[in-house]
Motif scaffolding. Structure first.
Motif, mmCIF file in Angstrom:
data_model
loop_
_atom_site.group_PDB
_atom_site.id
_atom_site.type_symbol
_atom_site.label_atom_id
_atom_site.label_comp_id
_atom_site.label_asym_id
_atom_site.label_seq_id
_atom_site.Cartn_x
_atom_site.Cartn_y
_atom_site.Cartn_z
ATOM 1 N N THR A 132 0.828 -1.192 0.000
ATOM 2 C CA THR A 132 0.000 0.000 0.000
ATOM 3 C C THR A 132 0.870 1.253 0.000
ATOM 4 O OG1 THR A 132 -1.681 -1.183 1.254
ATOM 5 C CG2 THR A 132 -1.853 1.212 1.203
ATOM 6 N N GLY A 133 0.537 2.235 -0.823
ATOM 7 C CA GLY A 133 1.307 3.465 -0.861
ATOM 8 C C GLY A 133 0.442 4.676 -1.159
ATOM 9 N N PHE A 134 0.686 5.799 -0.464
ATOM 10 C CA PHE A 134 -0.012 7.057 -0.710
ATOM 11 C C PHE A 134 0.849 7.920 -1.628
ATOM 12 C CE2 PHE A 134 -1.658 5.435 3.254
ATOM 13 C CZ PHE A 134 -3.025 5.676 3.158
ATOM 14 N N PHE A 135 0.207 8.665 -2.523
ATOM 15 C CA PHE A 135 0.972 9.433 -3.496
ATOM 16 C C PHE A 135 0.315 10.777 -3.804
ATOM 17 C CE2 PHE A 135 -2.135 7.081 -5.974
ATOM 18 C CZ PHE A 135 -2.598 8.035 -6.882
ATOM 19 N N GLY A 136 1.120 11.671 -4.371
ATOM 20 C CA GLY A 136 0.645 12.915 -4.951
ATOM 21 C C GLY A 136 1.130 12.970 -6.388
ATOM 22 N N SER A 137 0.378 13.620 -7.261
ATOM 23 C CA SER A 137 0.751 13.663 -8.672
ATOM 24 C C SER A 137 0.495 15.037 -9.258
ATOM 25 C CB SER A 137 -0.018 12.606 -9.477
ATOM 26 O OG SER A 137 -1.403 12.871 -9.462
ATOM 27 N N GLY A 171 -3.266 15.849 -8.056
ATOM 28 C CA GLY A 171 -4.087 14.854 -7.382
ATOM 29 C C GLY A 171 -3.359 14.140 -6.265
ATOM 30 N N VAL A 172 -4.120 13.409 -5.466
ATOM 31 C CA VAL A 172 -3.600 12.560 -4.396
ATOM 32 C C VAL A 172 -4.373 11.251 -4.437
ATOM 33 C CG1 VAL A 172 -2.868 14.457 -2.906
ATOM 34 C CG2 VAL A 172 -5.199 13.554 -2.712
ATOM 35 N N GLY A 173 -3.799 10.208 -3.851
ATOM 36 C CA GLY A 173 -4.502 8.933 -3.842
ATOM 37 C C GLY A 173 -3.745 7.866 -3.080
ATOM 38 N N VAL A 174 -4.292 6.674 -3.117
ATOM 39 C CA VAL A 174 -3.675 5.524 -2.469
ATOM 40 C C VAL A 174 -3.760 4.344 -3.426
ATOM 41 C CG1 VAL A 174 -5.860 4.905 -1.337
ATOM 42 C CG2 VAL A 174 -3.701 4.019 -0.424
ATOM 43 N N GLU A 175 -2.708 3.518 -3.459
ATOM 44 C CA GLU A 175 -2.657 2.349 -4.332
ATOM 45 C C GLU A 175 -2.417 1.091 -3.513
ATOM 46 O OE1 GLU A 175 -0.854 4.356 -8.409
ATOM 47 O OE2 GLU A 175 0.490 3.284 -7.035
ATOM 48 N N PHE A 176 -2.936 -0.016 -4.028
ATOM 49 C CA PHE A 176 -2.811 -1.309 -3.372
ATOM 50 C C PHE A 176 -2.227 -2.316 -4.351
ATOM 51 C CE2 PHE A 176 -6.596 0.937 -1.851
ATOM 52 C CZ PHE A 176 -6.313 1.065 -0.509
ATOM 53 N N ARG A 177 -1.145 -2.974 -3.947
ATOM 54 C CA ARG A 177 -0.562 -4.021 -4.780
ATOM 55 C C ARG A 177 -1.293 -5.340 -4.543
ATOM 56 N NH1 ARG A 177 4.891 -3.537 -5.998
ATOM 57 N NH2 ARG A 177 4.656 -5.566 -7.037
ATOM 58 N N VAL A 182 -0.761 -6.706 -10.635
ATOM 59 C CA VAL A 182 -1.987 -5.900 -10.581
ATOM 60 C C VAL A 182 -1.913 -4.867 -9.466
ATOM 61 C CG1 VAL A 182 -4.494 -5.946 -10.298
ATOM 62 C CG2 VAL A 182 -3.336 -7.818 -11.494
ATOM 63 N N MET A 183 -2.376 -3.651 -9.769
ATOM 64 C CA MET A 183 -2.487 -2.593 -8.770
ATOM 65 C C MET A 183 -3.870 -1.953 -8.868
ATOM 66 S SD MET A 183 1.235 -0.671 -8.979
ATOM 67 C CE MET A 183 1.118 0.019 -7.326
ATOM 68 N N LEU A 184 -4.465 -1.687 -7.719
ATOM 69 C CA LEU A 184 -5.730 -0.962 -7.649
ATOM 70 C C LEU A 184 -5.488 0.373 -6.966
ATOM 71 C CD1 LEU A 184 -8.305 -3.698 -6.581
ATOM 72 C CD2 LEU A 184 -8.042 -2.657 -8.836
ATOM 73 N N GLY A 185 -6.210 1.399 -7.387
ATOM 74 C CA GLY A 185 -6.013 2.710 -6.790
ATOM 75 C C GLY A 185 -7.308 3.463 -6.609
#
Length: 221
Positions: A132-137, A171-177, A182-185
């Motif tokens: 799991t990781g939080f990101f900004g873009s 934007g900001v968000g969170v992703e799940f491996r 496969v990754m979901l966000g």
């Protein structure tokens, strides 16, 4: 009379958050991402759709508008574990308007798209257990609007215009491996743009906030 409806309620958003949280718990150990590519399919949650039919002395009008980020495709590549470059193609607005009356029939369609290039920076390291990781873009690039109209009466008239503007998205968000491929966000952001020289779909500016889901497939590595 127009009947505006909100596609995607707060309950639906919470439900989707619950699904993603559950998936994060069941995901497997994350693996190194440096040098890997990812293709994303992005869909929007809570898109505003206005649709309706009105009748007057001049005839009948049927109109549909879908505003806000509607979805798109993305391509990413990791330069470091916490930094990835990305390219995205998105749909910002779709508009159709059909009128029928004593003078004939007219149809107008409009489409606004974006082509952005930018980076995604992970604000916290991916959890080694869940991935799991939080990101900004941040992304910038051209926004293109295309509108065409056809009227059939005493003569057939076809018109078409294309206009361009500069835009971007933060934007900001969170992703799940989920495994190695496969990754979901889940993420949200705001798309901004300068005005078109002429109105496309009834508006010169299609800036706005968005909330959406993404499904990504990893390659390489």
């Amino acid at each position: 009379m127009k009947n505006p409806t909100k596609a995607g309620s707060a309950a639906r958003t919470l439900f989707l958050l619950g699904i993603l949280s559950a998936l994060a718990v069941t995901s497997v150990q994350a693996q190194n991402l440096v040098g890997r590519w990812r293709v994303d399919l992005r869909t929007a949650v809570g898109v505003l759709v206005n649709a309706g039919t009105s009748t007057s002395a001049s005839g009948v009008e049927t109109k549909t508008d879908a505003a806000g980020f509607l979805g798109g495709l993305g391509l990413s590549r990791w330069f470091r574990e916490n930094l990835a470059g990305q390219v995205s193609l998105g749909v910002l607005s779709v508009h159709t308007d059909t009128r029928a009356g004593a003078g004939g029939v007219s149809t107008e369609t409009a489409l606004v798209t974006s082509f952005f290039v930018g980076v995604r920076r992970y604000l916290t390291p991916s959890d080694p257990e869940s991935g799991t990781g939080f990101f900004g873009s941040v992304e910038v690039g051209p926004v293109t609007g295309h509108q065409s109209s056809t009227s059939v009466g005493s003569a057939v008239v076809v018109e078409s215009i294309t206009r361009s503007a500069f835009g971007g998205r933060a934007g900001v968000g969170v992703e799940f491996r989920l495994g190695n491929r496969v990754m979901l966000g889940l993420g949200g952001g705001y798309t901004f743009m300068t005005d078109f020289a002429d109105a496309i779909g009834g508006e010169k500016n299609h800036s706005g906030a968005d909330l959406g889901l993404s499904l990504g497939v990893l390659f390489g590595g």
